[in-house]
Enzyme design. Structure first.
Site, mmCIF file in Angstrom:
data_model
loop_
_atom_site.group_PDB
_atom_site.id
_atom_site.type_symbol
_atom_site.label_atom_id
_atom_site.label_comp_id
_atom_site.label_asym_id
_atom_site.label_seq_id
_atom_site.Cartn_x
_atom_site.Cartn_y
_atom_site.Cartn_z
ATOM 1 N N GLY A 51 0.918 -1.459 0.010
ATOM 2 C CA GLY A 51 -0.231 0.122 0.064
ATOM 3 C C GLY A 51 0.680 0.957 0.046
ATOM 4 N N ASN A 141 3.672 -4.069 10.741
ATOM 5 C CA ASN A 141 3.965 -4.714 11.492
ATOM 6 C C ASN A 141 5.713 -3.985 12.096
ATOM 7 O OD1 ASN A 141 7.162 -7.107 11.054
ATOM 8 N ND2 ASN A 141 5.792 -6.870 9.533
ATOM 9 N N CYS A 202 -4.215 -4.068 8.840
ATOM 10 C CA CYS A 202 -5.166 -3.590 8.118
ATOM 11 C C CYS A 202 -5.889 -5.271 7.670
ATOM 12 C CB CYS A 202 -4.271 -3.047 6.240
ATOM 13 S SG CYS A 202 -3.161 -1.787 6.979
ATOM 14 N N CYS A 350 -12.681 -16.559 14.221
ATOM 15 C CA CYS A 350 -12.495 -14.681 13.883
ATOM 16 C C CYS A 350 -11.877 -14.998 12.514
ATOM 17 C CB CYS A 350 -11.183 -14.608 14.535
ATOM 18 S SG CYS A 350 -10.022 -14.689 14.089
#
Length: 392
Positions: A51, A141, A202, A350
């Site tokens: 990104g 990270n 993200c 999750c």
């Protein structure tokens, strides 16, 4: 103001073609011919072609940086295209570094692009950094950020750092060996990493795609300023951007007088940053379920309480039939214990298994024995059981 001398010496005289290409730079008094020659002579290492790395690489290539290094070992995924503008649909499944190199060469075929298709580690970081004039860190990270910081300090070079989270961005310049006593580094901003699991990635928290363009462009600007010596850098300042309110603010950073200057990189940043700590990695606890085992359990005669610990927005994207939404903060606050059934097994899930593993540890510590979690989360479920489940 934090004005520093250029970190790159001027290269050869510009050719006729280069004068035409970079004419808009040459007309700027703060850049001019000398600044452009510095850019052509510069060697900039970009960590990550994602990104933030995407706009950084494209703008540095357009600016005329002569040598660009890319540290990237990941492949292009469809979910990247929402923000990683250096890649396209045809690049899905291809190495990001190769895709990025092709895009850079489409901008300027004369640029030298060096691919480092390796994971940045303590054993290779310092020697790699010493091959470049400066580093641009677009990683996501904390373990890698601390490694980049320490390796840059040992190598004696500056680096531009950027970070994004949902709608917010941060940018700064760190240079431990900066002249004039101006040296600050990432450890002055974040002396200690956050506790594991407190800062989602993200892929779990989401990010506004265009945010990457704003933050990445600022990072590229700071790199150009360091190379050419123009303007006032962000060394000693943190720029904070909020896309929702369209506001920028700066915070002054100062060197921590108690911080010991870094002289060598650590042996294991994942351990020091809690990535490899035992708490979030509870997959080894007896009774955890892989997707196939959970499918068999759900198909059996015993009722199962299926608990989704993701956020409501993720629930709206996709959820398993028969599940109940119970977001992780509710579990961590202790509010979920009384509402969980005691007459049947409880299975948490999750997206990737990280948050459900954290919830599992909390519930077992609270004395609930018949509770489990889906190892690998919905991503593993889609891969091993039901490919029709959308991934995000």
């Amino acid at each position: 103001m934090t004005i520093v001398d250029p970190v790159v010496e001027p290269g050869p005289e510009l050719s006729r073609e280069q004068v035409a290409r970079y004419s808009r730079h040459l007309l700027l008094p703060d850049v001019g011919v000398l600044g452009q020659r510095r850019l052509r002579n510069a060697r900039v290492l970009v960590i990550g072609a994602g990104g933030l790395g995407s706009p950084v690489l494209l703008y540095l290539a357009s600016a005329g940086v002569g040598t660009l290094g890319i540290v990237e070992f990941d492949d292009v995924d469809a979910s990247n295209l929402q923000r990683q503008v250096i890649h396209g649909e045809a690049d899905i499944g291809r190495p990001k570094s190769v895709s990025a190199r092709e895009s850079i060469r489409a901008v300027d075929s004369t640029i030298e692009v060096r691919l480092h298709q390796v994971r940045l580690e303590p054993r290779n970081a310092v020697n790699l950094f010493r091959q470049y004039d400066l580093v641009v860190d677009g990683t996501d990270n904390f373990a890698t950020r601390y490694l980049v910081n320490d390796a840059a300090a040992v190598a004696g070079i500056p680096y531009v750092w950027g970070s994004i989270y949902r709608f917010d961005g941060q940018v700064s310049v760190f240079w431990d060996a900066a002249p004039g006593g101006l040296g600050v580094d990432y450890r002055d901003l974040y002396p200690d990493p956050p506790a594991p699991g407190t800062v989602p990635s993200c892929s779990e928290a989401g990010v506004l795609g265009v945010l990457c363009g704003v933050v990445g462009s600022i990072m590229a600007t700071e790199a150009v300023k360091l190379v050419t010596g123009m303007g006032d850098t962000l060394l000693g300042r943190l720029l904070v951007y909020d896309a929702r309110t369209m506001t920028f603010r700066t915070v002054t950073l100062r060197r921590d007088p108690g911080r010991v200057r870094v002289s060598e990189v650590e042996e294991d940043y994942e351990v020091s940053c809690g990535v490899a700590s035992p708490l979030p990695s509870v997959d080894s606890v007896d009774g955890d379920l892989d997707p196939t085992s959970l499918r068999a359990l759900l198909d059996g005669d015993t009722p199962v309480a299926l608990i989704d610990v993701r956020d409501p927005v993720e629930w709206d994207i996709v959820h398993l039939d028969g599940a109940t939404l119970m977001p992780l903060p509710t579990v961590l606050a202790g509010d979920a214990v009384a509402s969980l059934p005691t007459d049947r097994p409880v299975v948490l899930y999750c997206k990737t298994g990280v948050r459900s593993a954290e919830a599992l540890a909390v519930l077992r510590a609270a004395g609930i024995a018949d509770v489990h979690h889906l190892r690998g989360g919905l991503e593993a479920w889609a891969r091993d059981v039901d490919p029709t489940v959308p991934t995000y």
